[in-house]
Design a protein around this motif. Sequence first.
Motif, PDB file in Angstrom:
ATOM      1  N   PHE A 231     -16.319  12.348   0.312  1.00  0.00           N
ATOM      2  CA  PHE A 231     -16.116  11.612   1.563  1.00  0.00           C
ATOM      3  C   PHE A 231     -14.833  12.068   2.227  1.00  0.00           C
ATOM      4  N   THR A 232     -14.968  12.618   3.421  1.00  0.00           N
ATOM      5  CA  THR A 232     -13.818  12.957   4.245  1.00  0.00           C
ATOM      6  C   THR A 232     -13.922  12.162   5.539  1.00  0.00           C
ATOM      7  N   TYR A 233     -12.782  11.826   6.119  1.00  0.00           N
ATOM      8  CA  TYR A 233     -12.829  10.978   7.310  1.00  0.00           C
ATOM      9  C   TYR A 233     -11.582  11.151   8.162  1.00  0.00           C
ATOM     10  N   GLU A 234     -11.706  10.693   9.403  1.00  0.00           N
ATOM     11  CA  GLU A 234     -10.603  10.696  10.346  1.00  0.00           C
ATOM     12  C   GLU A 234     -10.501   9.313  10.989  1.00  0.00           C
ATOM     13  N   VAL A 235      -9.276   8.844  11.163  1.00  0.00           N
ATOM     14  CA  VAL A 235      -9.011   7.631  11.938  1.00  0.00           C
ATOM     15  C   VAL A 235      -8.169   8.064  13.128  1.00  0.00           C
ATOM     16  N   TYR A 236      -8.705   7.916  14.333  1.00  0.00           N
ATOM     17  CA  TYR A 236      -8.057   8.461  15.517  1.00  0.00           C
ATOM     18  C   TYR A 236      -7.115   7.455  16.174  1.00  0.00           C
ATOM     19  N   GLU A 237      -5.882   7.878  16.319  1.00  0.00           N
ATOM     20  CA  GLU A 237      -4.848   7.042  16.925  1.00  0.00           C
ATOM     21  C   GLU A 237      -5.228   6.695  18.362  1.00  0.00           C
ATOM     22  N   GLY A 238      -5.110   5.414  18.692  1.00  0.00           N
ATOM     23  CA  GLY A 238      -5.365   4.963  20.055  1.00  0.00           C
ATOM     24  C   GLY A 238      -6.824   4.844  20.438  1.00  0.00           C
ATOM     25  N   ALA A 239      -7.732   5.099  19.503  1.00  0.00           N
ATOM     26  CA  ALA A 239      -9.168   5.059  19.809  1.00  0.00           C
ATOM     27  C   ALA A 239      -9.771   3.716  19.413  1.00  0.00           C
ATOM     28  N   HIS A 240     -10.708   3.252  20.213  1.00  0.00           N
ATOM     29  CA  HIS A 240     -11.418   1.997  19.968  1.00  0.00           C
ATOM     30  C   HIS A 240     -12.768   2.277  19.296  1.00  0.00           C
ATOM     31  N   HIS A 241     -13.458   1.190  18.963  1.00  0.00           N
ATOM     32  CA  HIS A 241     -14.852   1.286  18.553  1.00  0.00           C
ATOM     33  C   HIS A 241     -15.636   1.964  19.681  1.00  0.00           C
ATOM     34  N   ALA A 242     -16.632   2.763  19.314  1.00  0.00           N
ATOM     35  CA  ALA A 242     -17.497   3.456  20.286  1.00  0.00           C
ATOM     36  C   ALA A 242     -16.730   4.499  21.099  1.00  0.00           C
ATOM     37  N   PHE A 243     -15.666   5.059  20.518  1.00  0.00           N
ATOM     38  CA  PHE A 243     -14.862   6.039  21.256  1.00  0.00           C
ATOM     39  C   PHE A 243     -15.646   7.294  21.619  1.00  0.00           C
ATOM     40  N   PHE A 244     -16.767   7.565  20.932  1.00  0.00           N
ATOM     41  CA  PHE A 244     -17.521   8.790  21.176  1.00  0.00           C
ATOM     42  C   PHE A 244     -18.542   8.651  22.302  1.00  0.00           C
ATOM     43  N   ASN A 245     -18.781   7.440  22.754  1.00  0.00           N
ATOM     44  CA  ASN A 245     -19.798   7.207  23.783  1.00  0.00           C
ATOM     45  C   ASN A 245     -19.195   7.429  25.163  1.00  0.00           C
ATOM     46  N   ASP A 246     -19.544   8.554  25.787  1.00  0.00           N
ATOM     47  CA  ASP A 246     -18.938   8.914  27.061  1.00  0.00           C
ATOM     48  C   ASP A 246     -19.527   8.161  28.246  1.00  0.00           C
ATOM     49  N   THR A 247     -20.368   7.160  27.992  1.00  0.00           N
ATOM     50  CA  THR A 247     -20.876   6.309  29.066  1.00  0.00           C
ATOM     51  C   THR A 247     -20.186   4.948  29.078  1.00  0.00           C
ATOM     52  N   TYR A 251     -14.539   5.269  25.722  1.00  0.00           N
ATOM     53  CA  TYR A 251     -14.572   6.716  25.468  1.00  0.00           C
ATOM     54  C   TYR A 251     -13.160   7.292  25.368  1.00  0.00           C
ATOM     55  N   HIS A 252     -12.955   8.098  24.321  1.00  0.00           N
ATOM     56  CA  HIS A 252     -11.650   8.710  24.057  1.00  0.00           C
ATOM     57  C   HIS A 252     -11.887  10.212  23.913  1.00  0.00           C
ATOM     58  N   VAL A 253     -11.513  10.965  24.935  1.00  0.00           N
ATOM     59  CA  VAL A 253     -11.883  12.376  24.997  1.00  0.00           C
ATOM     60  C   VAL A 253     -11.251  13.197  23.876  1.00  0.00           C
ATOM     61  N   LYS A 254      -9.992  12.957  23.559  1.00  0.00           N
ATOM     62  CA  LYS A 254      -9.326  13.757  22.528  1.00  0.00           C
ATOM     63  C   LYS A 254      -9.958  13.511  21.160  1.00  0.00           C
ATOM     64  N   ALA A 255     -10.190  12.248  20.830  1.00  0.00           N
ATOM     65  CA  ALA A 255     -10.829  11.925  19.556  1.00  0.00           C
ATOM     66  C   ALA A 255     -12.244  12.483  19.505  1.00  0.00           C
ATOM     67  N   SER A 256     -12.972  12.367  20.604  1.00  0.00           N
ATOM     68  CA  SER A 256     -14.357  12.843  20.644  1.00  0.00           C
ATOM     69  C   SER A 256     -14.436  14.357  20.487  1.00  0.00           C
ATOM     70  N   ARG A 257     -13.516  15.065  21.124  1.00  0.00           N
ATOM     71  CA  ARG A 257     -13.513  16.525  21.015  1.00  0.00           C
ATOM     72  C   ARG A 257     -13.322  16.953  19.564  1.00  0.00           C
ATOM     73  N   ASP A 258     -12.359  16.326  18.891  1.00  0.00           N
ATOM     74  CA  ASP A 258     -12.087  16.678  17.501  1.00  0.00           C
ATOM     75  C   ASP A 258     -13.249  16.288  16.592  1.00  0.00           C
ATOM     76  N   ALA A 259     -13.803  15.087  16.812  1.00  0.00           N
ATOM     77  CA  ALA A 259     -14.913  14.621  15.979  1.00  0.00           C
ATOM     78  C   ALA A 259     -16.144  15.509  16.149  1.00  0.00           C
TER      79      ALA A 259
END
Length: 272
Positions: A231-247, A251-259
């Motif tokens: 198990f590997t994981y990332e916790v993104y600083e300043g990101a909320h739940h659903a940070f990957f949903n660009d609608t 949405y958190h662009v920096k976290a989403s790009r890395d993820a």
Amino acid sequence: MSLQTEWIHFEQDGVKHRLYTSRLARAKTPLPVVIVIQEIWGTDAHIRDLTDRFAKAGYLAVAPDLFAVEGKRPETLTEERIEQVKAFLETLPPPAWHDAQAREAALEQQPPKAREELRATYADVFAHLKLFPQLLEKLKAAVSFLEGYALSKGQKIASTGYCMGGALSLQLASSVPNLAGSVVYYGHLLNKEQVATIECPVLGFFGELDAKINAHLPEFVSAMKEADKSFTYEVYEGAHHAFFNDTRGAYHVKASRDAWEKTLAFFKQVLV
């Protein structure tokens, strides 16, 4: 880049299912599979867009319609009705989304027909949070179908899921020994008993500000380590739940790009 996309229906153990599929039109098949598991809002435009993104990376990408019953959506769970609920909720502050009193007060301001439709669809959508065993069976049926499907036969299968789908991606890993890999985006985590039956590598992504989900992360990390699971994981600083949903507003662009980069690297490792 030309994609071949379609909704297909299949039958497994006498039950009909519905599946969105996407692949590069010129890719030679069979292809390894990425199963994209929906948020609470179903296989909406966002989930289909994510499925297409994985297809462009060279996979047969599929999104099971977990709201379909015998291959068809009930009237209260059509995409149009769900979009109406989403639009209504966007008029409220986020804390009111799950505050029954505040939500009902806002509903009372709607015309009678719209009010009843919104209320019925909201109830049916969120009822699925209590139907995980049934939803998991639909996902397992999809895996069984894909193992023999002409476009994926003999290839490895992995899953990724978002929110509700993240939790289901983990449960699929715990239930299907031959799953090649599982990705969880801010989904509810598993207990020790469920961790014990995971056979594949797991990758996780979480937002620092998602306190409800993250409260269980240390226990899950410990359980995976004790059981000698990957198990590997990332916790993104300043990101909320659903940070990957660009609608959505979270949405958190920096976290989403890395993820996204790490997700593709993970699937390249476990699927190819």
